[in-house]
Scaffold this active site. Structure first.
Site: not given
Ligand code: G3P
Length: 218
Positions: A87
């Site tokens: 990633k």
């Molecule tokens: O897949 C990306 C994710 O982990 C981010 O999620 O909820 O932190 O915006 P969030």
């Protein structure tokens, strides 16, 4: 549409795997920190454990932001297991690194994507996945799922093979919207996946079936 779970929590990954519908896992440095995983060797060991639980792709994120260090870090991650997808953040050196890995046959997931232009660069560099962050766009009053649909349309129109991975999914309705948008993958918290099971008519119907069975089978 493929289903990934977005967590570094081994218990949740096992629970999703046992459900039988899991296609892979995405992690990021925040999710690893949340589980208290620290230190290079512990982090690598954690990725290996995740790969042993699931059959599909496991995204492992580089920490470096400089081209040569990204390459070194990404190569080490890719060597851990053949399920690892490296990633890489959507920055200038990240695009160069994605190009390098594509030439070497190492699959990448371009993360932190918030615009169609960024998605175009990721695809041109040869990213295997591109990750538009739906929830974080919703957080600032942009429609995150519109971006997913726009990227899907661009990739279809111009024939890019990069798979669109709807990320930062926060709830069950996001998963349904990702289906409508044509995403190739949605990476979701376990709670959002389990939310797909729920319908009150299912509960009412099952209760009646069992009650009717019991009324004549005593
Ligand atoms: O897949 C990306 C994710 O982990 C981010 O999620 O909820 O932190 O915006 P969030």
């Amino acid at each position: 549409m493929k289903f990934f779970i977005d967590t570094a929590n081994l218990k949740q990954i096992k629970e999703a795997q046992e459900l039988g519908v899991l296609d892979g896992v995405t992690t990021n440095p925040s999710l690893m920190a949340k589980e208290g995983i620290k230190g290079t060797e512990n982090i690598k060991n954690h990725y290996k454990q995740i790969c042993e639980i699931v059959d599909g792709d496991v995204s492992a994120e580089v920490i470096s932001t400089e081209y040569k260090r990204m390459i070194a870090e990404g190569e080490e991650l890719a060597e851990l297991h053949n399920q690892i997808v490296v990633k890489i953040p959507m920055i200038k050196d990240g695009i160069k690194a994605i190009k390098y890995f594509a030439k070497k046959g190492i699959r990448t997931n371009c993360t932190l994507v918030f615009s169609p232009g960024q998605a175009l660069l990721a695809a041109k560099a040869g990213a295997y996945y591109v990750s538009p962050f739906v929830g974080r766009l919703d957080d600032i009053s942009y429609n995150g799922m519109d971006l997913v649909a726009q990227i899907v349309n661009i990739y279809n129109t111009y024939g890019y093979n990069t798979q669109v991975l709807a990320a930062s999914i926060r709830h069950t309705m996001h998963i349904i919207d990702a289906l409508d948008s044509g995403a190739d993958v949605a990476t979701c918290p376990l709670s959002a996946i389990l939310g797909l099971l729920n319908h009150p008519l299912t509960d009412i119907g099952l209760e009646k079936f069992i009650a009717d069975y019991n009324s004549v089978n005593k």
